[in-house]
Design an enzyme around this catalytic site. Structure first.
Site, PDB file in Angstrom:
ATOM      1  N   GLU A 127       0.840  -1.190   0.000  1.00  0.00           N
ATOM      2  CA  GLU A 127       0.000   0.000   0.000  1.00  0.00           C
ATOM      3  C   GLU A 127       0.881   1.247   0.000  1.00  0.00           C
ATOM      4  O   GLU A 127       2.108   1.160   0.056  1.00  0.00           O
ATOM      5  CB  GLU A 127      -0.953  -0.014   1.199  1.00  0.00           C
ATOM      6  CG  GLU A 127      -1.904  -1.203   1.183  1.00  0.00           C
ATOM      7  CD  GLU A 127      -2.973  -1.111   2.240  1.00  0.00           C
ATOM      8  OE1 GLU A 127      -3.678  -0.087   2.297  1.00  0.00           O
ATOM      9  OE2 GLU A 127      -3.104  -2.051   3.040  1.00  0.00           O
ATOM     10  N   HIS A 256      -8.825   9.595   4.102  1.00  0.00           N
ATOM     11  CA  HIS A 256      -8.516   8.582   3.099  1.00  0.00           C
ATOM     12  C   HIS A 256      -8.800   9.170   1.725  1.00  0.00           C
ATOM     13  O   HIS A 256      -9.857   9.762   1.508  1.00  0.00           O
ATOM     14  CB  HIS A 256      -9.346   7.324   3.332  1.00  0.00           C
ATOM     15  CG  HIS A 256      -8.794   6.119   2.648  1.00  0.00           C
ATOM     16  ND1 HIS A 256      -8.844   5.952   1.283  1.00  0.00           N
ATOM     17  CD2 HIS A 256      -8.154   5.021   3.134  1.00  0.00           C
ATOM     18  CE1 HIS A 256      -8.269   4.811   0.960  1.00  0.00           C
ATOM     19  NE2 HIS A 256      -7.835   4.218   2.063  1.00  0.00           N
ATOM     20  N   ARG A 302      -1.039   9.048   2.367  1.00  0.00           N
ATOM     21  CA  ARG A 302      -2.430   9.442   2.187  1.00  0.00           C
ATOM     22  C   ARG A 302      -2.668  10.945   2.249  1.00  0.00           C
ATOM     23  O   ARG A 302      -3.535  11.470   1.555  1.00  0.00           O
ATOM     24  CB  ARG A 302      -3.297   8.739   3.241  1.00  0.00           C
ATOM     25  CG  ARG A 302      -3.416   7.257   2.988  1.00  0.00           C
ATOM     26  CD  ARG A 302      -4.190   6.566   4.072  1.00  0.00           C
ATOM     27  NE  ARG A 302      -4.324   5.142   3.743  1.00  0.00           N
ATOM     28  CZ  ARG A 302      -4.911   4.268   4.539  1.00  0.00           C
ATOM     29  NH1 ARG A 302      -5.400   4.639   5.704  1.00  0.00           N
ATOM     30  NH2 ARG A 302      -5.015   3.005   4.170  1.00  0.00           N
ATOM     31  N   HIS A 362     -10.994   9.551   7.947  1.00  0.00           N
ATOM     32  CA  HIS A 362     -10.786   8.108   8.035  1.00  0.00           C
ATOM     33  C   HIS A 362     -10.153   7.641   9.341  1.00  0.00           C
ATOM     34  O   HIS A 362     -10.688   6.760  10.008  1.00  0.00           O
ATOM     35  CB  HIS A 362      -9.915   7.668   6.859  1.00  0.00           C
ATOM     36  CG  HIS A 362      -9.672   6.192   6.781  1.00  0.00           C
ATOM     37  ND1 HIS A 362     -10.705   5.280   6.694  1.00  0.00           N
ATOM     38  CD2 HIS A 362      -8.518   5.458   6.782  1.00  0.00           C
ATOM     39  CE1 HIS A 362     -10.212   4.054   6.633  1.00  0.00           C
ATOM     40  NE2 HIS A 362      -8.889   4.129   6.701  1.00  0.00           N
ATOM     41  N   ARG A 397      -0.599   8.550   9.303  1.00  0.00           N
ATOM     42  CA  ARG A 397      -0.485   7.096   9.467  1.00  0.00           C
ATOM     43  C   ARG A 397      -0.043   6.412   8.178  1.00  0.00           C
ATOM     44  O   ARG A 397      -0.558   6.691   7.099  1.00  0.00           O
ATOM     45  CB  ARG A 397      -1.830   6.516   9.904  1.00  0.00           C
ATOM     46  CG  ARG A 397      -1.851   5.009  10.037  1.00  0.00           C
ATOM     47  CD  ARG A 397      -3.189   4.543  10.545  1.00  0.00           C
ATOM     48  NE  ARG A 397      -4.253   4.728   9.579  1.00  0.00           N
ATOM     49  CZ  ARG A 397      -4.759   3.760   8.821  1.00  0.00           C
ATOM     50  NH1 ARG A 397      -4.256   2.535   8.896  1.00  0.00           N
ATOM     51  NH2 ARG A 397      -5.755   3.998   7.997  1.00  0.00           N
TER      52      ARG A 397
END
Length: 536
Positions: A127, A256, A302, A362, A397
Site C-alpha cells: 500500500e 482517506h 495518504r 478516516h 499514518r
C-alpha cells in the site's frame, strides 16, 4: 433514574481488534473481564470495515525498513521508541495471535512452493508509503475476517462477559466520584471504572473495575464525510479529558483519498491495496494527475494523495476524481469481491469503468496519550487502538499499521494489567464501596430529535469546512469559537435532560470536536494531516 452495579477486575470499553485482544490476554491469565460495546453486536466498530490488510513482514523486509517507512509517512513526528517497538514486535504478535491462535485465513499464493508447515506462502500486498510487499490480507475484507475470528474466540471464553448495547457515559475516578472525603485528599487520582448507559433499559449502570481500558475507536463521525462506523464520535478523548488524562496529537486527522463518491451516511472505502496492485487516479478528462504532485504517484502517503485530489477538484470544479482499476493485473471480483459487489450495487462495473472517489475522514492519528504498555497518565486507566496516541503514526499514518498497532498494544496492555493483578494490585475495597451511583438532577423530558440532528449538522459541517483537510488559522478560530459555544449550550441541556444514547453521543461528539479544533488552532506548524495553508 434507577441504577445497577457490577464489578470486575478489568473493564474494556470497546470491542474492536484492540479491545478484544486485550480482553483475551487478560482472560488467558485467569482474570474476570467485562467488555462493553455500544452496538447491538460486538462488531459494530471500524475494525470490521478494514479492507486492505495488516502489516506483517516478508523475506526482503526488516524492522529497520518498516521503521523508516512509518517515520517517513509520519513526517518524522513519530515517537521513535513506539515505532521501533511496533516494527520489532508487531509481526510476531500477528503470527502468535491472529495466525496461530485465532486462525485468521489470510490469503496465500496459489501454484507456488509449499513452506515447511505444508502451507503456501502468504500473498502479501503493498500500500501507499510502503517500500516492499508486506501486508497480509483476506481479499478486501481483512477486518471482517479478523473480527469474526476474535469474536468467536472471545465468546468461547468463560472469563469474558460481553455486554452489548452499552454506551459509556463517563469514567469513574477517585477524585470526582467518591463520597468519602479522605480519598479526595489523596495525591493520586485513580480510574475505578465507568458509568454506563444500558441502551435497552435506560438504566445507568455503575461498573467498578480494578483497571479500565478505553478501546472506543476514532472520531470520524464528527466530520461531514467519513468512512467510520456510527460509534466513532470521540467518546474516549471526551471521557479521558474530563477525567484528567493527557491527550496528544488530536489535531492530526487522516483523510482517506479514495472513498466511493455517492450519497450515503457512511462513505464506502475503496482500499489503498487497489492502488498498491496497480490502480491509477485520473481526473474527469482521463488524465493521470498524480504525476504533478509526487514521484511516488498513487502510492504516496495518504495526506499527499488526498490534498492532490482536492487540488484537482479545485482546478476542474468537479465533484470527484476517478480510480481506474482496469490496470490491476488480477481478476477483480476475486481479489476485491467486497468492492466489486458494492460498486455494482451503485451501477458501477469496475472492470469496465473507473470508480468515482473523494477523500473522507478516516483515521485519527492522535488520542489519549499512552506509553508502550498502553498506560495513560491517569492511574489504572489504559487506552488501546485508534482512541489512543502511542506515537507510532506521528503526523500521518502509514497504511495498514492501525490494525497492527491495535493488536500489539491490546496484547501488551492486557499483559501489563495481568502483571499488576498478579501482584495483587487491586483497587482498595473501601474506595470502591465509596463510589456513588450515577446521579442526575435533570427531570425535564425536552429532548428533541430535530434539535439533536441540527446540532450534529453544525458539528459536522463546522469540522469539515473549517477543521478538515485544508485548514487556515481564520477557519480554525471560527471552528473553535462556534464549537465552544455549542458545548456551553449543551452543558446546560445535558444537566436538565434525562440521559439517552443520542444525547450521550451528541455530548461526546461536541466535546471531541471542540478539543480537536482548539488543538489545531494552537498548533502553528503545518505538517502531515494537520495541513495549514499560509496566510495571504
Amino acid at each position: 433514574m434507577p441504577t445497577a452495579r457490577l464489578s470486575c477486575q478489568a473493564l474494556v470499553i470497546g470491542s474492536g481488534i484492540a479491545g478484544l485482544t486485550c480482553a483475551l490476554e487478560l482472560a488467558d491469565a485467569g482474570f474476570d473481564v467485562v467488555v462493553l460495546t455500544a452496538g447491538e453486536e460486538p462488531d459494530d466498530g471500524n475494525t470490521a470495515y478494514a479492507q486492505g490488510g495488516i502489516v506483517y513482514t516478508s523475506p526482503n523486509d526488516s524492522p529497520s525498513l518498516l521503521e523508516k517507512d512509518i517515520r517517513k509517512a509520519g513526517w518524522d513526528h513519530n515517537y521513535i521508541k513506539a515505532v521501533r517497538f511496533l516494527a520489532r514486535q508487531g509481526p510476531a504478535a500477528v503470527k502468535d495471535i491472529l495466525i496461530d491462535r485465532v486462525g485468521i485465513p489470510f490469503a496465500r499464493k496459489t501454484g507456488g512452493p509449499e513452506l515447511q508447515d505444508g502451507e503456501a506462502e502468504f500473498d502479501l500486498t503493498r500500500e501507499g508509503g510502503h517500500s516492499v510487499f508486506r501486508v497480509l490480507h483476506c481479499a478486501d475484507y481483512t477486518g471482517r475476517a479478523i473480527m469474526d475470528g476474535l469474536i468467536k474466540t472471545v465468546q468461547a471464553s468463560t472469563s469474558i462477559r460481553l455486554l452489548c448495547g452499552r454506551t459509556a457515559v463517563d469514567l469513574i475516578t477517585s477524585h470526582h466520584h467518591t463520597c468519602a472525603l479522605q480519598f479526595r485528599y489523596q495525591r493520586v487520582n485513580e480510574c475505578l471504572g465507568a458509568y454506563v448507559y444500558n441502551n435497552a433499559t435506560g438504566v445507568v449502570e455503575t461498573i467498578l473495575a480494578d483497571f479500565t481500558v478505553l478501546a472506543t475507536g476514532g472520531i470520524g463521525r464528527i466530520f461531514q464525510h467519513t468512512t467510520n462506523a456510527d460509534c466513532c464520535v470521540g467518546s474516549a478523548i471526551t471521557m479521558a479529558s474530563r477525567a484528567g488524562a493527557s491527550l496528544m496529537n488530536v489535531e492530526y486527522m487522516q483523510f482517506h483519498p479514495t472513498a466511493l463518491y455517492h450519497r450515503s451516511k457512511r462513505r464506502f472505502l475503496i482500499t489503498e491495496a487497489m492502488r498498491g496492485e496497480g490502480a491509477i487516479l485520473v481526473n474527469s478528462a482521463g488524465e493521470r494527475f498524480m504525476t504533478r504532485y509526487d514521484k511516488r504517484l498513487e502510492l504516496a502517503p495518504r495526506d499527499i494523495v488526498s490534498r492532490a485530489i482536492v487540488e484537482e477538484l479545485h482546478r476542474s470544479d468537479e465533484e470527484c476524481v476517478f480510480l481506474d482499476c482496469r490496470t490491476v493485473p488480477h481478476d477483480l471480483p476475486t481479489r476485491f469481491p467486497t468492492i466489486y459487489k458494492q460498486c455494482l450495487e451503485h451501477g458501477i462495473s469496475i472492470m469496465k469503468e473507473p470508480i468515482p472517489v473523494v477523500p473522507a475522514a478516516h483515521y485519527h492519528c492522535g488520542g489519549v496519550l499512552v506509553d508502550l504498555a498502553g498506560r495513560t497518565s491517569l492511574e489504572r486507566l489504559y487506552a488501546v487502538g485508534e482512541c489512543s496516541c502511542t506515537g507510532v503514526h506521528g503526523a500521518n499514518r502509514l497504511a495498514s499499521t492501525s490494525l497492527l498497532e491495535g493488536l500489539l498494544w491490546g496484547h501488551t496492555a492486557g499483559e501489563h494489567i495481568a502483571q499488576q493483578l498478579h501482584r495483587r494490585k487491586h483497587a482498595e475495597k473501601l474506595l470502591l464501596a465509596s463510589i456513588r451511583d450515577w446521579q442526575h438532577p435533570g427531570g425535564r423530558h425536552d429532548e428533541d430529535p430535530a434539535l439533536i440532528a441540527q446540532d450534529w449538522a453544525t458539528i459536522r459541517n463546522t469540522m469539515w469546512n473549517y477543521a478538515g483537510l485544508m485548514r487556515t488559522e481564520m477557519r480554525l478560530k471560527r471552528a473553535a469559537d462556534d464549537l465552544n459555544s455549542l458545548v456551553l449550550h449543551l452543558v446546560e441541556f445535558y444537566k436538565r435532560t434525562p440521559l439517552s444514547k443520542p444525547l450521550i453521543d451528541l455530548w461526546h461528539g461536541s466535546c471531541a470536536a471542540s478539543i480537536v479544533a482548539m488543538s489545531a488552532l494552537r498548533n502553528k506548524e503545518s505538517k502531515g494531516c494537520h495541513y495549514v495553508e499560509a496566510s495571504a
